[in-house]
Design a protein around this motif. Structure first.
Motif, short mmCIF file in Angstrom:
data_model
loop_
_atom_site.label_atom_id
_atom_site.label_comp_id
_atom_site.label_asym_id
_atom_site.label_seq_id
_atom_site.Cartn_x
_atom_site.Cartn_y
_atom_site.Cartn_z
N PRO A 84 79.36 -39.81 91.09
CA PRO A 84 80.65 -39.14 90.86
C PRO A 84 81.79 -39.91 91.53
O PRO A 84 81.55 -40.75 92.42
CB PRO A 84 80.45 -37.77 91.52
CG PRO A 84 79.39 -37.98 92.54
CD PRO A 84 78.48 -39.03 91.98
N PRO A 85 83.03 -39.69 91.11
CA PRO A 85 84.17 -40.39 91.74
C PRO A 85 84.15 -40.22 93.25
O PRO A 85 83.96 -39.12 93.76
CB PRO A 85 85.38 -39.72 91.10
CG PRO A 85 84.88 -39.22 89.78
CD PRO A 85 83.46 -38.80 90.02
N GLY A 86 84.37 -41.31 93.97
CA GLY A 86 84.39 -41.26 95.42
C GLY A 86 83.03 -41.30 96.07
O GLY A 86 82.93 -41.31 97.31
N HIS A 87 81.97 -41.33 95.27
CA HIS A 87 80.61 -41.37 95.83
C HIS A 87 80.42 -42.68 96.60
O HIS A 87 80.74 -43.76 96.10
CB HIS A 87 79.58 -41.26 94.71
CG HIS A 87 78.19 -40.97 95.19
ND1 HIS A 87 77.42 -41.89 95.86
CD2 HIS A 87 77.43 -39.85 95.09
CE1 HIS A 87 76.25 -41.36 96.15
NE2 HIS A 87 76.23 -40.11 95.69
N PHE B 151 66.27 -45.23 98.25
CA PHE B 151 67.29 -44.34 97.69
C PHE B 151 68.06 -45.04 96.58
O PHE B 151 68.54 -46.16 96.75
CB PHE B 151 68.30 -43.88 98.75
CG PHE B 151 69.52 -43.22 98.15
CD1 PHE B 151 69.45 -41.91 97.69
CD2 PHE B 151 70.71 -43.92 97.99
CE1 PHE B 151 70.56 -41.30 97.10
CE2 PHE B 151 71.82 -43.32 97.40
CZ PHE B 151 71.74 -42.00 96.96
N PHE B 152 68.14 -44.39 95.43
CA PHE B 152 69.02 -44.77 94.34
C PHE B 152 69.64 -43.48 93.81
O PHE B 152 68.93 -42.47 93.68
CB PHE B 152 68.27 -45.49 93.22
CG PHE B 152 67.53 -46.71 93.67
CD1 PHE B 152 68.20 -47.85 94.06
CD2 PHE B 152 66.14 -46.73 93.71
CE1 PHE B 152 67.52 -48.98 94.50
CE2 PHE B 152 65.45 -47.84 94.14
CZ PHE B 152 66.14 -48.98 94.54
N PRO B 153 70.93 -43.47 93.50
CA PRO B 153 71.57 -42.23 93.05
C PRO B 153 70.97 -41.66 91.77
O PRO B 153 71.01 -40.46 91.53
CB PRO B 153 73.02 -42.65 92.82
CG PRO B 153 73.21 -43.87 93.64
CD PRO B 153 71.90 -44.57 93.64
N PHE B 154 70.39 -42.52 90.95
CA PHE B 154 69.94 -42.09 89.62
C PHE B 154 68.46 -41.76 89.55
O PHE B 154 67.96 -41.40 88.49
CB PHE B 154 70.28 -43.16 88.57
CG PHE B 154 70.25 -44.57 89.11
CD1 PHE B 154 69.07 -45.26 89.26
CD2 PHE B 154 71.44 -45.19 89.50
CE1 PHE B 154 69.05 -46.53 89.76
CE2 PHE B 154 71.43 -46.48 90.02
CZ PHE B 154 70.22 -47.16 90.15
N THR B 155 67.71 -41.89 90.64
CA THR B 155 66.29 -41.53 90.65
C THR B 155 65.96 -40.72 91.90
O THR B 155 66.58 -40.89 92.95
CB THR B 155 65.38 -42.77 90.61
OG1 THR B 155 65.77 -43.69 91.66
CG2 THR B 155 65.47 -43.48 89.28
N PHE C 19 78.72 -45.34 85.76
CA PHE C 19 78.61 -44.67 87.06
C PHE C 19 78.39 -43.16 86.95
O PHE C 19 77.37 -42.64 87.41
CB PHE C 19 79.87 -44.93 87.90
CG PHE C 19 79.98 -46.34 88.42
CD1 PHE C 19 78.97 -46.90 89.17
CD2 PHE C 19 81.13 -47.10 88.18
CE1 PHE C 19 79.08 -48.19 89.66
CE2 PHE C 19 81.24 -48.39 88.67
CZ PHE C 19 80.21 -48.94 89.42
N THR C 20 79.33 -42.45 86.35
CA THR C 20 79.32 -40.99 86.41
C THR C 20 78.05 -40.38 85.86
O THR C 20 77.43 -39.51 86.49
CB THR C 20 80.54 -40.42 85.66
OG1 THR C 20 81.74 -41.01 86.19
CG2 THR C 20 80.61 -38.91 85.82
N ALA C 21 77.61 -40.84 84.67
CA ALA C 21 76.40 -40.28 84.07
C ALA C 21 75.15 -40.61 84.86
O ALA C 21 74.11 -39.97 84.70
CB ALA C 21 76.25 -40.78 82.63
N LEU C 22 75.26 -41.61 85.74
CA LEU C 22 74.11 -42.03 86.56
C LEU C 22 74.17 -41.43 87.96
O LEU C 22 73.62 -41.98 88.91
CB LEU C 22 74.06 -43.55 86.63
CG LEU C 22 73.74 -44.23 85.29
CD1 LEU C 22 74.09 -45.70 85.33
CD2 LEU C 22 72.27 -44.04 84.94
N ASN C 23 74.88 -40.30 88.09
CA ASN C 23 74.97 -39.56 89.36
C ASN C 23 75.80 -40.29 90.40
O ASN C 23 75.56 -40.17 91.60
CB ASN C 23 73.57 -39.28 89.91
CG ASN C 23 73.52 -38.04 90.79
OD1 ASN C 23 74.33 -37.12 90.61
ND2 ASN C 23 72.60 -38.01 91.73
#
Length: 355
Positions: free
Chosen positions: A144-147, A250-254, A138-142
């Motif tokens: 963050p906690p609580g996202h 929308f994707f958090p990592f792209t 999760f974290t490295a893929l954008n």
């Protein structure tokens, strides 16, 4: 005396009928308590001149016997192999054996087909663990906690390992993270593998398979991404004019992100792929988010790239007309015999993906 011993030992070597008998002759002649060894031990009681002459004779005898044993051993081994070859011959006129009725699972076949296509484009296969930590998943893929985007994944969490929160990976994207952390650009990999989410119905299972792709270099752009996926889909589904549509998503990592649709028809309740005016979503993609690059130690001002991902079961169902996702994991031999592939049906771009 030594001549008589040589003749006797050579006769025993030639008379040995198998390897066990030959080994017995070797021990008798050359072992710690062997006859030649016994004579060697007597050298200490001779004068220097006698010791030198006798030692040369014994060494010559030892070498001759050793060579004879090696030659006999090779003859016996050759004869044993020939006997085995004669005894183990297969009668090709007999009916086929039951082993030939085995089948390759459609998931394995589909992965091999995908690897064959992407290998032609210069991709290599990368792998990673099924049990991941929160940072890689999760974290490295954008994320963050609580996202709020974390709520998109129904995650199987495991007991924490020290200060690390552990889980069954929800996608194969952690393999991309591990690749970027351990390898400098340029990067061009695909990551097929098992993934896990808490879901179960006709189109979802707790364990399923994904394949993701990643390209990182200094010049790759959205046009390269589109060209890569267009060529892949047309090759995989074997439809030369298969239309593709890229819709903003929308994707958090792209960023930007897109979902990809392929052309199809649903007339008469039958799904057909091709240029028929209707559309079906099959995968997600986009340019790798700068935050992901920075989290993996890659300078986002110098490098950029694209990523994509799709469910392997989903595209296998579309290509081979499999109606229910759950049947992939029910271990029904009747189903496997119907949808499976013969073991020698190895996919390749030169000979064709399926025959």
């Amino acid at each position: 005396m030594l001549d008589a011993l040589k003749d006797e030992l050579l006769s025993q070597v030639n008379a040995a009928g198998d390897l066990a008998a030959l080994e017995e002759v070797r021990v008798t002649a050359l072992g710690k308590k062997g006859r030649i060894t016994g004579f060697m031990k007597e050298l200490g009681g001779l004068s220097p001149d006698e010791r030198r002459e006798r030692g040369q004779q014994l060494n010559a005898l030892k070498d001759e016997i050793s060579l004879a044993i090696d030659a006999r051993k090779a003859d016996l081994a050759r004869a044993h192999l020939e006997a085995r070859l004669k005894a183990e011959r297969i009668d090709v006129t007999l009916p086929v054996r039951p082993e030939t009725e085995g089948r390759i699972h459609p998931i394995s076949q589909t992965i091999d087909e995908m690897v064959a296509i992407f290998a032609e484009m210069g991709f290599s296969v990368a792998e990673g663990p099924d049990v991941e930590d929160d940072f890689h998943n999760f974290t490295a893929l954008n994320f963050p906690p609580g996202h709020p985007a974390r709520d998109m994944h129904d995650t199987f969490y495991l007991p924490d390992a020290g200060d690390k929160k552990m889980l069954l990976r929800t996608h194969t994207s952690p393999v991309q993270v591990r690749t970027m952390l351990n390898k400098k650009p340029p990067i061009r990999v695909i990551a097929p593998g098992r993934t896990y989410r808490s879901d179960y119905d006709m189109t979802h299972t707790p364990m399923f398979h994904q394949i993701e792709g990643l390209v990182i270099d200094e010049a790759t752009n959205m046009g390269h991404l589109k060209g890569c996926l267009i060529e892949f889909c047309r090759a995989f589904f074997d439809v030369d004019d298969l239309p593709l549509r890229f819709r903003p998503s929308f994707f958090p990592f792209t960023e930007p992100s897109a979902e990809v649709d392929i052309g199809c028809s649903r007339k008469g309740g039958e799904l057909k792929l091709g240029n028929y005016g209707d559309w079906l979503e099959i995968l997600g993609c986009g340019m790798v988010h700068p935050n992901v690059l920075e989290a993996c130690g890659i300078d986002s001002t110098k490098y950029q790239g694209f990523a994509f991902g799709m469910g392997i079961e989903r595209v296998a169902m579309l290509k081979y007309g499999i109606p229910d996702l759950r049947t992939f994991f029910e271990a029904d031999l009747r189903w496997l015999k119907h949808y499976g592939f013969v073991p020698l049906d190895v996919p390749s771009m030169a000979q064709g993906l399926t025959r």
